[in-house]
Design a protein around this motif. Sequence first.
Motif, PDB file in Angstrom:
ATOM      1  N   HIS A 137       1.418  88.529  43.259  1.00 29.51           N
ATOM      2  CA  HIS A 137       2.868  88.564  43.324  1.00 29.51           C
ATOM      3  C   HIS A 137       3.410  89.923  42.916  1.00 29.51           C
ATOM      4  CE1 HIS A 137       6.648  87.564  40.874  1.00 29.51           C
ATOM      5  NE2 HIS A 137       7.019  87.590  42.130  1.00 29.51           N
ATOM      6  N   GLN A 169      -0.672  83.993  32.882  1.00 27.72           N
ATOM      7  CA  GLN A 169       0.111  84.944  33.656  1.00 27.72           C
ATOM      8  C   GLN A 169      -0.188  86.336  33.127  1.00 27.72           C
ATOM      9  OE1 GLN A 169       2.194  84.547  36.233  1.00 27.72           O
ATOM     10  NE2 GLN A 169       2.323  82.315  36.305  1.00 27.72           N
ATOM     11  N   LEU A 213      -0.010  77.427  39.051  1.00 27.75           N
ATOM     12  CA  LEU A 213       0.560  78.722  38.704  1.00 27.75           C
ATOM     13  C   LEU A 213       1.405  79.212  39.879  1.00 27.75           C
ATOM     14  CD1 LEU A 213      -2.616  80.378  37.147  1.00 27.75           C
ATOM     15  CD2 LEU A 213      -0.748  79.215  35.964  1.00 27.75           C
ATOM     16  N   TYR A 214       2.475  79.864  39.566  1.00 24.83           N
ATOM     17  CA  TYR A 214       3.344  80.439  40.593  1.00 24.83           C
ATOM     18  C   TYR A 214       3.972  81.689  39.981  1.00 24.83           C
ATOM     19  CZ  TYR A 214       6.881  77.933  37.869  1.00 24.83           C
ATOM     20  OH  TYR A 214       7.669  77.476  36.850  1.00 24.83           O
ATOM     21  N   PRO A 215       4.711  82.466  40.777  1.00 21.17           N
ATOM     22  CA  PRO A 215       5.222  83.723  40.227  1.00 21.17           C
ATOM     23  C   PRO A 215       5.906  83.525  38.873  1.00 21.17           C
ATOM     24  CG  PRO A 215       5.623  83.695  42.561  1.00 21.17           C
ATOM     25  CD  PRO A 215       5.040  82.339  42.213  1.00 21.17           C
ATOM     26  N   GLU A 216       5.314  84.066  37.850  1.00 18.80           N
ATOM     27  CA  GLU A 216       5.879  84.098  36.507  1.00 18.80           C
ATOM     28  C   GLU A 216       6.012  82.736  35.837  1.00 18.80           C
ATOM     29  OE1 GLU A 216       9.174  86.770  36.313  1.00 18.80           O
ATOM     30  OE2 GLU A 216       8.218  88.213  37.643  1.00 18.80           O
ATOM     31  N   GLY A 217       5.296  81.741  36.306  1.00 24.56           N
ATOM     32  CA  GLY A 217       5.408  80.435  35.656  1.00 24.56           C
ATOM     33  C   GLY A 217       4.160  79.582  35.777  1.00 24.56           C
ATOM     34  N   MET A 218       4.206  78.441  35.105  1.00 26.40           N
ATOM     35  CA  MET A 218       3.063  77.523  35.088  1.00 26.40           C
ATOM     36  C   MET A 218       3.572  76.093  34.900  1.00 26.40           C
ATOM     37  SD  MET A 218      -0.129  77.339  32.401  1.00 26.40           S
ATOM     38  CE  MET A 218       0.797  76.854  30.962  1.00 26.40           C
ATOM     39  N   TYR A 276      -2.858  84.544  37.044  1.00 25.98           N
ATOM     40  CA  TYR A 276      -1.915  84.765  38.139  1.00 25.98           C
ATOM     41  C   TYR A 276      -1.375  86.167  37.916  1.00 25.98           C
ATOM     42  CZ  TYR A 276       1.339  83.293  41.775  1.00 25.98           C
ATOM     43  OH  TYR A 276       2.021  83.159  42.960  1.00 25.98           O
ATOM     44  N   ARG A 317       8.349  72.015  46.341  1.00 25.46           N
ATOM     45  CA  ARG A 317       7.661  73.057  47.114  1.00 25.46           C
ATOM     46  C   ARG A 317       6.291  73.426  46.562  1.00 25.46           C
ATOM     47  NH1 ARG A 317      12.582  77.140  48.950  1.00 25.46           N
ATOM     48  NH2 ARG A 317      14.135  75.520  49.175  1.00 25.46           N
ATOM     49  N   MET A 362       1.080  82.320  26.850  1.00 24.82           N
ATOM     50  CA  MET A 362       1.024  82.057  28.287  1.00 24.82           C
ATOM     51  C   MET A 362       0.934  83.375  29.059  1.00 24.82           C
ATOM     52  SD  MET A 362       3.517  79.821  30.704  1.00 24.82           S
ATOM     53  CE  MET A 362       4.553  80.946  31.591  1.00 24.82           C
ATOM     54  N   TRP A 363       1.568  84.393  28.513  1.00 21.20           N
ATOM     55  CA  TRP A 363       1.680  85.676  29.206  1.00 21.20           C
ATOM     56  C   TRP A 363       0.929  86.778  28.487  1.00 21.20           C
ATOM     57  CZ3 TRP A 363       3.840  87.997  33.456  1.00 21.20           C
ATOM     58  CH2 TRP A 363       4.703  87.219  34.252  1.00 21.20           C
ATOM     59  N   GLN A 389      -5.464  75.414  39.373  1.00 20.93           N
ATOM     60  CA  GLN A 389      -6.757  75.605  38.710  1.00 20.93           C
ATOM     61  C   GLN A 389      -6.867  74.808  37.413  1.00 20.93           C
ATOM     62  OE1 GLN A 389      -6.565  79.925  38.463  1.00 20.93           O
ATOM     63  NE2 GLN A 389      -6.065  79.897  36.287  1.00 20.93           N
ATOM     64  N   TRP A 390      -8.097  74.669  36.971  1.00 19.00           N
ATOM     65  CA  TRP A 390      -8.386  74.010  35.700  1.00 19.00           C
ATOM     66  C   TRP A 390      -8.288  75.037  34.583  1.00 19.00           C
ATOM     67  CZ3 TRP A 390      -8.718  69.588  33.220  1.00 19.00           C
ATOM     68  CH2 TRP A 390      -9.400  69.509  32.001  1.00 19.00           C
ATOM     69  N   GLU A 391      -7.593  74.702  33.499  1.00 17.23           N
ATOM     70  CA  GLU A 391      -7.471  75.600  32.352  1.00 17.23           C
ATOM     71  C   GLU A 391      -8.251  75.041  31.172  1.00 17.23           C
ATOM     72  OE1 GLU A 391      -5.990  78.693  31.582  1.00 17.23           O
ATOM     73  OE2 GLU A 391      -6.219  78.662  33.754  1.00 17.23           O
ATOM     74  N   HIS A 450       3.295  78.135  49.479  1.00 20.58           N
ATOM     75  CA  HIS A 450       3.121  79.586  49.443  1.00 20.58           C
ATOM     76  C   HIS A 450       3.331  80.115  48.019  1.00 20.58           C
ATOM     77  CE1 HIS A 450       2.867  83.532  51.010  1.00 20.58           C
ATOM     78  NE2 HIS A 450       4.134  83.858  50.807  1.00 20.58           N
ATOM     79  N   GLY A 451       2.381  80.886  47.536  1.00 24.85           N
ATOM     80  CA  GLY A 451       2.545  81.512  46.225  1.00 24.85           C
ATOM     81  C   GLY A 451       2.046  80.667  45.059  1.00 24.85           C
ATOM     82  N   PHE A 452       1.642  79.427  45.337  1.00 31.26           N
ATOM     83  CA  PHE A 452       1.134  78.572  44.250  1.00 31.26           C
ATOM     84  C   PHE A 452      -0.390  78.661  44.149  1.00 31.26           C
ATOM     85  CE2 PHE A 452       5.243  76.599  44.933  1.00 31.26           C
ATOM     86  CZ  PHE A 452       5.635  76.288  43.639  1.00 31.26           C
ATOM     87  N   ARG A 453      -0.889  78.537  42.935  1.00 29.99           N
ATOM     88  CA  ARG A 453      -2.343  78.437  42.737  1.00 29.99           C
ATOM     89  C   ARG A 453      -2.628  77.291  41.790  1.00 29.99           C
ATOM     90  NH1 ARG A 453      -4.144  83.694  41.246  1.00 29.99           N
ATOM     91  NH2 ARG A 453      -5.168  83.059  39.335  1.00 29.99           N
ATOM     92  N   ASN A 466       0.816  89.532  38.372  1.00 29.98           N
ATOM     93  CA  ASN A 466       2.156  89.964  38.756  1.00 29.98           C
ATOM     94  C   ASN A 466       2.288  91.464  38.566  1.00 29.98           C
ATOM     95  OD1 ASN A 466       3.652  87.100  38.693  1.00 29.98           O
ATOM     96  ND2 ASN A 466       2.350  87.228  36.881  1.00 29.98           N
TER      97      ASN A 466
END
Lengths: 91, 381
Positions: free
Chosen positions: B112, B60, A25-30, B87, A81, B11-12, A14-16, A9-12, B89
Amino acid sequence: MDGTPRLGHGFRFQWEPVQQCHVLLYPEGMIKLNQSGGEILARCDGQRDIAAIVADLEAAFSASGLRGDVEAFLAMAIEKRWLKLETEARP
Amino acid sequence: MNAPAKIGPPMWLLAEVTYRCPLHCVFCYNPVDFAKHETELSTDDWLRVLREGRELGAVQCGFSGGEPLLRDDLEILIGEARRLGYYTNLITSGVGLTEARLDAFKAAGLDHIQLSFQDSTKEINDFLTHTRTFDLKQKVGEMIKARGWPMVMNVVIHRLNIDHIGRIIEMADALGAEYIELANAQYYSWALLNRDQLMPSREQLRRAEAVTNEWKAKLAERMRILFVVPDYHEGKPKKCMNGWGNVFLTVTPDGTALPCHTARMLPGLSFPNVRDSSLREIWYDSEGFNHYRGTGWMKKPCRDCDHKEEDLGGCRCQAYLLAGDADAADPVCPKSPHHEIVSNALENAEKPDRQAQPLIFRDPKESRRLTEEAKTPEPAA
């Protein structure tokens, strides 16, 4: 280990292009993934079970005996997770 | 220029879409003179900024403010950001958030939401934010969960609410938060003006950490808790923004691009505007972004310090605000010749009968008054 892995849940995933790698990607991180991690996660679509993922990887890379490596990665990813393993038989 | 040889991508992209805000938080990190930066970027400007940021490699995208919900094009910006592969936020107080708006964000692909709470005690919450918002936030938290978003909460902790930290965590758990950041106030901008009122005593901090650790053990499986110790108390400079021009690219409401959201205060540095330059030029070539990259700009004691790569000399804004010199070591470092300013502030926080001015609430009127008064700028220490 058996079942069908899907993204947590909340993860994405993808290719960068700028990073030249797959990322999670996840809330506020990579998380930057190495090539094998990226290839495994690319197949964790919630449709294929572990056996199908292994078979697909072995076909794509003309390799055999990948099950152990795949399971080790999946176990790590589930613990973090990134992935959830669905073990119920799907309707 | 002092920049290291290789500059990686940001990144952001932090889009501060407006300084307008219905709240009046006494610890707000928006510039004290925010009221003079009233002209906001248009929707088209923001869409271009989003595209250019994504081409640079930012993954992000944060929409913050002020209160970003006050931009009525927010769903358009979120939708474009999501389509570009960010992503997305949303960092919001939740004031003004409705079921319909949340449905629009969901449809736009918002990933998010980080919901900020001031306190779990209604009276103190209303006091600190100067509005009656607590019940609303509780409702908003429920609406967020109901739409399947992961719920991340941020609570700024300070002298006036730190003793309620157990109740704050309990409330976050009741709202279904998966993650809570308990961030001790950092003393910039409005929080610096109010520092004497906001800084906790050592004993308050010790108790709060102990209570937090009990909850961490209890909720381990359900909710992650991050307790951010204030750098004043820790006596250790932080690697601010994880390195100047290293991870974050902030674009302010009027289009000024910054390596951190408070850097605009630094004198003698020019920061480019997205109306005049592309994000690529801004990130790689501008004086403002290159000036404090790496360690080449340092002077003593940072220059000769074994920890210089680890903390990069701490925070430039804090050095400027406390020592009056943005090139100085961050005064929270015991090696700083200005460390006494920090020790004195800490000692002052130990005094139960300390003199403190009334709290100054963040609003446009105060902002204009303080801007007038600051015609002859003085470090606030």
